[in-house]
Scaffold this active site. Structure first.
Site, PDB file in Angstrom:
ATOM      1  N   ASN A 104      65.425  43.714  38.558  1.00  0.00           N
ATOM      2  CA  ASN A 104      64.766  43.306  37.246  1.00  0.00           C
ATOM      3  C   ASN A 104      65.242  41.840  37.252  1.00  0.00           C
ATOM      4  O   ASN A 104      66.232  41.144  36.907  1.00  0.00           O
ATOM      5  CB  ASN A 104      65.752  44.060  36.123  1.00  0.00           C
ATOM      6  CG  ASN A 104      65.637  43.500  34.677  1.00  0.00           C
ATOM      7  OD1 ASN A 104      64.582  42.654  34.482  1.00  0.00           O
ATOM      8  ND2 ASN A 104      66.579  43.887  33.650  1.00  0.00           N
ATOM      9  N   TRP A 105      64.180  40.819  37.325  1.00  0.00           N
ATOM     10  CA  TRP A 105      64.146  39.724  37.358  1.00  0.00           C
ATOM     11  C   TRP A 105      64.491  39.017  36.134  1.00  0.00           C
ATOM     12  O   TRP A 105      64.745  37.702  35.903  1.00  0.00           O
ATOM     13  CB  TRP A 105      63.045  38.996  38.141  1.00  0.00           C
ATOM     14  CG  TRP A 105      62.989  39.503  39.634  1.00  0.00           C
ATOM     15  CD1 TRP A 105      63.340  40.337  40.060  1.00  0.00           C
ATOM     16  CD2 TRP A 105      61.841  39.018  40.482  1.00  0.00           C
ATOM     17  NE1 TRP A 105      62.872  40.390  41.434  1.00  0.00           N
ATOM     18  CE2 TRP A 105      61.796  39.652  41.494  1.00  0.00           C
ATOM     19  CE3 TRP A 105      60.675  38.093  40.235  1.00  0.00           C
ATOM     20  CZ2 TRP A 105      61.188  39.511  42.542  1.00  0.00           C
ATOM     21  CZ3 TRP A 105      59.868  37.794  41.359  1.00  0.00           C
ATOM     22  CH2 TRP A 105      59.947  38.536  42.481  1.00  0.00           C
ATOM     23  N   LYS A 106      64.399  39.699  34.887  1.00  0.00           N
ATOM     24  CA  LYS A 106      64.555  39.065  33.604  1.00  0.00           C
ATOM     25  C   LYS A 106      63.801  37.779  33.334  1.00  0.00           C
ATOM     26  O   LYS A 106      62.812  37.801  34.007  1.00  0.00           O
ATOM     27  CB  LYS A 106      66.142  38.931  33.486  1.00  0.00           C
ATOM     28  CG  LYS A 106      66.815  39.968  33.720  1.00  0.00           C
ATOM     29  CD  LYS A 106      68.366  40.107  33.123  1.00  0.00           C
ATOM     30  CE  LYS A 106      69.079  41.369  33.309  1.00  0.00           C
ATOM     31  NZ  LYS A 106      70.305  41.538  33.112  1.00  0.00           N
ATOM     32  N   HIS A 154      65.536  48.138  27.647  1.00  0.00           N
ATOM     33  CA  HIS A 154      66.841  47.402  28.250  1.00  0.00           C
ATOM     34  C   HIS A 154      67.689  46.980  27.020  1.00  0.00           C
ATOM     35  O   HIS A 154      67.282  46.533  25.972  1.00  0.00           O
ATOM     36  CB  HIS A 154      66.320  46.258  29.001  1.00  0.00           C
ATOM     37  CG  HIS A 154      67.420  45.657  29.745  1.00  0.00           C
ATOM     38  ND1 HIS A 154      68.254  44.628  29.179  1.00  0.00           N
ATOM     39  CD2 HIS A 154      67.770  45.713  31.046  1.00  0.00           C
ATOM     40  CE1 HIS A 154      69.146  44.325  30.208  1.00  0.00           C
ATOM     41  NE2 HIS A 154      68.781  44.912  31.153  1.00  0.00           N
ATOM     42  N   GLU A 162      69.333  44.296  26.538  1.00  0.00           N
ATOM     43  CA  GLU A 162      68.910  42.921  25.996  1.00  0.00           C
ATOM     44  C   GLU A 162      67.882  42.735  24.815  1.00  0.00           C
ATOM     45  O   GLU A 162      67.679  42.219  23.895  1.00  0.00           O
ATOM     46  CB  GLU A 162      68.615  41.890  27.020  1.00  0.00           C
ATOM     47  CG  GLU A 162      69.872  41.597  28.093  1.00  0.00           C
ATOM     48  CD  GLU A 162      69.500  41.215  29.342  1.00  0.00           C
ATOM     49  OE1 GLU A 162      68.307  41.124  29.932  1.00  0.00           O
ATOM     50  OE2 GLU A 162      70.659  41.239  30.047  1.00  0.00           O
ATOM     51  N   GLY A 216      75.547  41.695  33.768  1.00  0.00           N
ATOM     52  CA  GLY A 216      75.867  40.152  34.079  1.00  0.00           C
ATOM     53  C   GLY A 216      77.179  39.833  33.868  1.00  0.00           C
ATOM     54  O   GLY A 216      77.446  38.433  33.780  1.00  0.00           O
ATOM     55  N   SER A 260      75.803  44.665  37.039  1.00  0.00           N
ATOM     56  CA  SER A 260      76.476  44.091  38.044  1.00  0.00           C
ATOM     57  C   SER A 260      76.653  44.801  39.486  1.00  0.00           C
ATOM     58  O   SER A 260      77.626  44.846  40.005  1.00  0.00           O
ATOM     59  CB  SER A 260      78.148  44.054  37.497  1.00  0.00           C
ATOM     60  OG  SER A 260      78.165  42.820  36.680  1.00  0.00           O
ATOM     61  N   GLY A 262      70.003  43.418  38.193  1.00  0.00           N
ATOM     62  CA  GLY A 262      69.574  42.123  37.663  1.00  0.00           C
ATOM     63  C   GLY A 262      69.865  40.867  38.453  1.00  0.00           C
ATOM     64  O   GLY A 262      69.141  40.497  39.605  1.00  0.00           O
ATOM     65  N   GLY A 263      71.152  40.212  38.471  1.00  0.00           N
ATOM     66  CA  GLY A 263      71.372  39.047  39.078  1.00  0.00           C
ATOM     67  C   GLY A 263      71.382  38.997  40.640  1.00  0.00           C
ATOM     68  O   GLY A 263      70.696  38.279  40.939  1.00  0.00           O
TER      69      GLY A 263
HETATM   70  P1  PGA Z   1      73.118  42.836  36.447  1.00  0.00           P
HETATM   71  O1  PGA Z   1      71.868  43.255  35.223  1.00  0.00           O
HETATM   72  O2  PGA Z   1      72.918  43.253  37.552  1.00  0.00           O
HETATM   73  O3  PGA Z   1      72.824  41.182  36.389  1.00  0.00           O
HETATM   74  O4  PGA Z   1      74.332  43.155  35.781  1.00  0.00           O
HETATM   75  C1  PGA Z   1      71.410  44.777  35.404  1.00  0.00           C
HETATM   76  C2  PGA Z   1      70.293  44.755  34.246  1.00  0.00           C
HETATM   77  O5  PGA Z   1      70.526  44.129  33.407  1.00  0.00           O
HETATM   78  O6  PGA Z   1      69.263  45.375  34.555  1.00  0.00           O
END
Ligand code: PGA
Length: 251
Positions: free
Chosen positions: A9-11, A95, A97, A173, A213, A234-235
């Site tokens: 998930n590159w956001k 998600h 967010e 994150g 994470s 994500g990250g």
């Molecule tokens: P993260 O994000 O790996 O940066 O914690 C995961 C996500 O929100 O899908």
């Protein structure tokens, strides 16, 4: 046997040029990788670029959101058909967010899930509790409530086409991962809820990813848990080497 699925998930990251460099690096290692499903979810603006680059590989394309209506006066929105047009096979929905910053609730997520399935997209439906909810002992209540609400009214076939992502909000994150035991406990609760909503066979077949994470250093242990079927990253998905290492941890 459930095939593991690792999605990046590159956001809101990566211009088309950055996306191209990342996918070229991923292709060098993962173009023919079949041991797990690999899905790249760039921002809308890079979907066409990534779509072109993953053609002929075993990597799949996903989007990070969509609207539930088919078309019309919804300025700024993107439909399922538009995603299909770019050869998307997956779409992340609900998600945390989006729930937090864009006020998406289970009823809205459910409309999007149904619209995605109707367009033959596989929804990756995110659920997860906040730290306050965990501290208040409400994990099962919150997470299973989100599963029931977001997936309400789905047929067995539709559930089988759906991926659930358990993402504790406090782990996203933050560098703070759920322990493999904490994650497994919630994954088992989610599977039990799916069995109650459908039946045990369906529940055993639905893939449940962990997100929050996930890094090369903790992926293997998380992915080895009985009810954890891969990850939503994500990250660590923004860097080719770390994403490749995480994908390889799913084997
Ligand atoms: P993260 O994000 O790996 O940066 O914690 C995961 C996500 O929100 O899908």
């Amino acid at each position: 046997m459930r095939k593991k699925i690792v999605a990046g998930n590159w956001k809101m990251n990566k211009t088309t040029g950055d996306a191209e460099s990342l996918v070229v690096a991923l292709k060098a290692e993962l173009a023919n990788f079949r041991e797990a499903d690999v899905v790249l979810c760039p921002p809308f603006t890079a979907l066409a670029t990534v779509s072109r680059l993953v053609q002929g590989t075993h990597m799949d394309l996903g989007a990070q959101n969509m609207h539930f209506e088919k078309s019309g006066a919804f300025t700024g929105e993107i439909s399922a058909e538009m995603l299909r047009d770019l050869y998307c096979h997956y779409v992340i929905l609900g998600h945390s967010e989006r729930r937090q910053y864009f006020h998406e609730d289970d009823a809205l997520v459910n409309r999007k899930v149904k619209a995605a399935l109707a367009a033959s997209l596989h929804p990756i439906v995110c659920v997860g509790e906040t730290l306050a909810e965990r501290d208040a002992g409400r994990v099962e209540d919150v997470v299973c409530g989100q599963v029931r609400g977001s997936l309400a009214g789905l047929s067995a076939k539709e559930l089988l086409d759906t991926v659930v992502a358990y993402e504790p909000v406090w782990a996203i994150g933050t560098g703070r991962t759920a322990t493999s035991a904490q994650a497994q406990e919630v994954h088992a609760m989610i599977r039990k809820t799916l069995a109650e909503m459908s039946d045990a066979t369906v529940a055993q077949s639905v893939r449940i990813q962990y997100g929050g994470s996930v890094k090369p250093g903790n992926a293997k242990e998380l992915f080895s848990m009985p009810d954890i079927d891969g990850g939503l990253i994500g990250g660590a998905a923004l860097d080719a080497k770390s994403f490749i290492d995480i994908v390889r941890a799913a084997v």
